[in-house]
Design a protein around this motif. Structure first.
Motif, PDB file in Angstrom:
ATOM      1  N   LEU A 136      22.971  37.564  53.695  1.00  0.00           N
ATOM      2  CA  LEU A 136      21.964  37.529  52.639  1.00  0.00           C
ATOM      3  C   LEU A 136      22.663  37.403  51.287  1.00  0.00           C
ATOM      4  N   ASP A 137      22.092  36.620  50.390  1.00  0.00           N
ATOM      5  CA  ASP A 137      22.550  36.581  49.002  1.00  0.00           C
ATOM      6  C   ASP A 137      21.683  37.577  48.231  1.00  0.00           C
ATOM      7  N   ILE A 138      22.187  38.788  48.087  1.00  0.00           N
ATOM      8  CA  ILE A 138      21.398  39.885  47.524  1.00  0.00           C
ATOM      9  C   ILE A 138      21.555  39.944  46.005  1.00  0.00           C
ATOM     10  N   LEU A 139      20.420  39.890  45.336  1.00  0.00           N
ATOM     11  CA  LEU A 139      20.372  39.980  43.879  1.00  0.00           C
ATOM     12  C   LEU A 139      20.253  41.440  43.429  1.00  0.00           C
ATOM     13  N   TYR A 140      19.515  42.230  44.211  1.00  0.00           N
ATOM     14  CA  TYR A 140      19.294  43.646  43.891  1.00  0.00           C
ATOM     15  C   TYR A 140      18.843  44.349  45.167  1.00  0.00           C
ATOM     16  N   GLU A 141      19.257  45.618  45.310  1.00  0.00           N
ATOM     17  CA  GLU A 141      18.836  46.402  46.478  1.00  0.00           C
ATOM     18  C   GLU A 141      18.771  47.876  46.112  1.00  0.00           C
ATOM     19  N   ASP A 142      17.739  48.557  46.604  1.00  0.00           N
ATOM     20  CA  ASP A 142      17.681  50.011  46.517  1.00  0.00           C
ATOM     21  C   ASP A 142      17.075  50.538  47.821  1.00  0.00           C
ATOM     22  N   GLU A 143      16.674  51.799  47.831  1.00  0.00           N
ATOM     23  CA  GLU A 143      16.193  52.402  49.075  1.00  0.00           C
ATOM     24  C   GLU A 143      14.853  51.852  49.538  1.00  0.00           C
ATOM     25  N   ASN A 144      14.145  51.114  48.673  1.00  0.00           N
ATOM     26  CA  ASN A 144      12.805  50.635  49.019  1.00  0.00           C
ATOM     27  C   ASN A 144      12.695  49.131  49.239  1.00  0.00           C
ATOM     28  N   LEU A 145      13.551  48.362  48.596  1.00  0.00           N
ATOM     29  CA  LEU A 145      13.393  46.902  48.668  1.00  0.00           C
ATOM     30  C   LEU A 145      14.713  46.173  48.452  1.00  0.00           C
ATOM     31  N   ILE A 146      14.681  44.889  48.761  1.00  0.00           N
ATOM     32  CA  ILE A 146      15.808  43.983  48.502  1.00  0.00           C
ATOM     33  C   ILE A 146      15.254  42.749  47.804  1.00  0.00           C
ATOM     34  N   LEU A 147      15.928  42.281  46.772  1.00  0.00           N
ATOM     35  CA  LEU A 147      15.620  40.993  46.159  1.00  0.00           C
ATOM     36  C   LEU A 147      16.691  40.015  46.616  1.00  0.00           C
ATOM     37  N   ILE A 148      16.250  38.945  47.271  1.00  0.00           N
ATOM     38  CA  ILE A 148      17.167  38.003  47.899  1.00  0.00           C
ATOM     39  C   ILE A 148      17.079  36.643  47.226  1.00  0.00           C
ATOM     40  N   ASP A 149      18.214  36.044  46.983  1.00  0.00           N
ATOM     41  CA  ASP A 149      18.274  34.677  46.478  1.00  0.00           C
ATOM     42  C   ASP A 149      18.308  33.742  47.684  1.00  0.00           C
ATOM     43  N   LYS A 150      17.130  33.255  48.088  1.00  0.00           N
ATOM     44  CA  LYS A 150      17.039  32.371  49.250  1.00  0.00           C
ATOM     45  C   LYS A 150      17.467  30.955  48.870  1.00  0.00           C
ATOM     46  N   LYS A 151      18.370  30.400  49.642  1.00  0.00           N
ATOM     47  CA  LYS A 151      18.834  29.048  49.365  1.00  0.00           C
ATOM     48  C   LYS A 151      17.879  28.013  49.964  1.00  0.00           C
ATOM     49  N   GLN A 152      17.888  26.836  49.393  1.00  0.00           N
ATOM     50  CA  GLN A 152      17.060  25.742  49.902  1.00  0.00           C
ATOM     51  C   GLN A 152      17.487  25.385  51.318  1.00  0.00           C
ATOM     52  N   GLY A 153      16.493  25.102  52.171  1.00  0.00           N
ATOM     53  CA  GLY A 153      16.769  24.721  53.548  1.00  0.00           C
ATOM     54  C   GLY A 153      16.565  25.834  54.557  1.00  0.00           C
ATOM     55  N   LEU A 154      16.470  27.096  54.094  1.00  0.00           N
ATOM     56  CA  LEU A 154      16.266  28.226  55.003  1.00  0.00           C
ATOM     57  C   LEU A 154      14.786  28.587  55.053  1.00  0.00           C
ATOM     58  N   ILE A 155      14.228  28.678  56.260  1.00  0.00           N
ATOM     59  CA  ILE A 155      12.826  29.066  56.402  1.00  0.00           C
ATOM     60  C   ILE A 155      12.696  30.581  56.219  1.00  0.00           C
ATOM     61  N   VAL A 156      11.546  31.025  55.691  1.00  0.00           N
ATOM     62  CA  VAL A 156      11.350  32.464  55.496  1.00  0.00           C
ATOM     63  C   VAL A 156      10.821  33.124  56.771  1.00  0.00           C
ATOM     64  N   HIS A 157       9.929  32.443  57.492  1.00  0.00           N
ATOM     65  CA  HIS A 157       9.434  32.928  58.781  1.00  0.00           C
ATOM     66  C   HIS A 157       9.624  31.833  59.826  1.00  0.00           C
ATOM     67  N   GLN A 158       9.635  32.237  61.085  1.00  0.00           N
ATOM     68  CA  GLN A 158       9.806  31.275  62.162  1.00  0.00           C
ATOM     69  C   GLN A 158       8.687  30.239  62.164  1.00  0.00           C
ATOM     70  N   ASP A 159       9.062  28.989  62.461  1.00  0.00           N
ATOM     71  CA  ASP A 159       8.055  27.941  62.648  1.00  0.00           C
ATOM     72  C   ASP A 159       8.436  27.130  63.880  1.00  0.00           C
ATOM     73  N   LYS A 160       7.837  25.967  64.053  1.00  0.00           N
ATOM     74  CA  LYS A 160       8.087  25.157  65.249  1.00  0.00           C
ATOM     75  C   LYS A 160       9.537  24.698  65.348  1.00  0.00           C
ATOM     76  N   SER A 161      10.209  24.610  64.202  1.00  0.00           N
ATOM     77  CA  SER A 161      11.596  24.147  64.205  1.00  0.00           C
ATOM     78  C   SER A 161      12.592  25.300  64.267  1.00  0.00           C
ATOM     79  N   TYR A 162      12.097  26.511  64.474  1.00  0.00           N
ATOM     80  CA  TYR A 162      12.922  27.721  64.428  1.00  0.00           C
ATOM     81  C   TYR A 162      14.020  27.698  65.488  1.00  0.00           C
ATOM     82  N   HIS A 163      15.255  27.997  65.060  1.00  0.00           N
ATOM     83  CA  HIS A 163      16.388  28.074  65.979  1.00  0.00           C
ATOM     84  C   HIS A 163      17.178  29.354  65.697  1.00  0.00           C
ATOM     85  N   PHE A 164      16.527  30.490  65.869  1.00  0.00           N
ATOM     86  CA  PHE A 164      17.154  31.803  65.730  1.00  0.00           C
ATOM     87  C   PHE A 164      17.665  32.092  64.323  1.00  0.00           C
ATOM     88  N   ASP A 165      17.096  31.461  63.316  1.00  0.00           N
ATOM     89  CA  ASP A 165      17.506  31.782  61.961  1.00  0.00           C
ATOM     90  C   ASP A 165      16.323  31.638  61.009  1.00  0.00           C
TER      91      ASP A 165
END
Length: 314
Positions: free
Chosen positions: A85-114
């Protein structure tokens, strides 16, 4: 007979909802029968399906052992992919992640374990902050989502209370997000608040923008400010005042300045200046603007987070 103590992340929900999540193979009709006939008790007493369970409550269950399914570690879906994960900020309740282009957030039909959500679960599991065996009805989850080919800040909630609060704040527009968009050409005005109407086509997963309302349309409001420009492109900071599907991409194309690399709303070769293969869009800044009580997250109010360096992938 078995007993279950309700953990922190499992509290705050109706008994029948908890049981449905905890015992996935149990038919609902049988579950209701178990409750009605006192085969399931809450804190040693007869209970009702609409009772709410809280942390520390104890369920006593006189049910078949087969419903206490085991979930060996090797079967956890989140362990099949990476935990990076590219973590921008983290504490005991949440994480702010810098998601890169090309990565899906949830599984879809093209999902391959990532996917991003499974990376979050894998990461927290390795840290010892997520134990799927002790808290059966909650998994760390994403609060907001962005398109696969869009980059930017995504919020992940580590516990049920944070997820509930953040979902409410997103819904009430108490979390401000700003985007950087690289446009083909430059709008006539350096800055503007655009208003139009949008209709979604679920079959094609596309939207259409019109000046006037049509059947099924919803109003969209998009604010932009040009930061830089040259002969071919302009860099805009965009703020959404409504959050519709593909709003920025479709709205900017509607005014004649589609995003560089946007094959869905662009105009053929013109959009692929400098060889971009993803739409040049990045959710680069996030600010918590709570106008109502945020409970355990009140400490975030007024805080702003920004990606240090935005690079649109080519």
């Amino acid at each position: 007979m078995r007993t279950i103590e309700i953990k922190q992340n499992d509290g705050g929900q109706r008994l029948d909802k908890y049981l449905s999540k905890r015992f996935k193979t149990m038919p609902k009709s049988l579950m209701y029968k178990y409750i009605r006939t006192k085969y399931i008790k809450l804190n040693g007493k007869k209970c009702d399906k609409s009772d709410f369970v809280k942390a520390g409550d104890v369920l006593t269950l006189y049910i078949k052992d087969e419903f206490f399914e085991e979930n060996p570690e090797r079967n956890y879906e989140f362990l099949k992919g990476p935990d990076r994960l590219d973590i921008l900020y983290e504490d005991e309740n949440l994480i702010l992640i810098d998601k890169k282009q090309g990565l899906i957030v949830h599984q879809d039909k093209s999902y391959h374990f990532d996917s991003l959500v499974l990376r979050v679960q894998h990461y927290l599991y390795k840290k010892g902050e997520y134990d799927p065996e002790s808290e059966k009805t909650f998994t760390p989850a994403l609060v907001n989502r962005i398109d696969r080919n869009t980059g930017g800040i995504v919020i992940a909630a580590k516990n049920a209370e944070s997820l509930r609060i953040l979902n409410e704040k997103i819904r009430n527009r108490e979390v401000e997000k700003r985007y950087l968009a690289l446009l083909c050409g430059c709008p006539k005005r350096e800055s503007a608040v655009l208003k139009a109407y949008l209709v979604k086509n679920n079959k094609t997963n596309t939207v259409k923008v019109t000046k006037q309302p049509t059947d099924g349309s919803k109003e969209i409001i998009t604010e932009y400010k040009i930061l830089e420009k040259n002969a071919k492109t302009s860099l805009a900071e965009v703020t959404l005042h409504t959050g519709r599907t593909h709003q920025i991409r479709a709205h900017m194309a509607f005014i004649g300045c589609p995003l560089v690399g946007d094959s869905k709303y662009g105009k053929g070769k013109k959009n692929f200046i400098n060889g971009y293969k993803y739409q040049a869009l990045y959710a680069y800044k996030l600010r918590f603007n709570f106008t109502t009580d945020a409970g355990i997250l009140n400490y975030l109010n007024g805080k702003e987070f920004e990606v240090d360096k935005v690079e649109f992938r080519q």
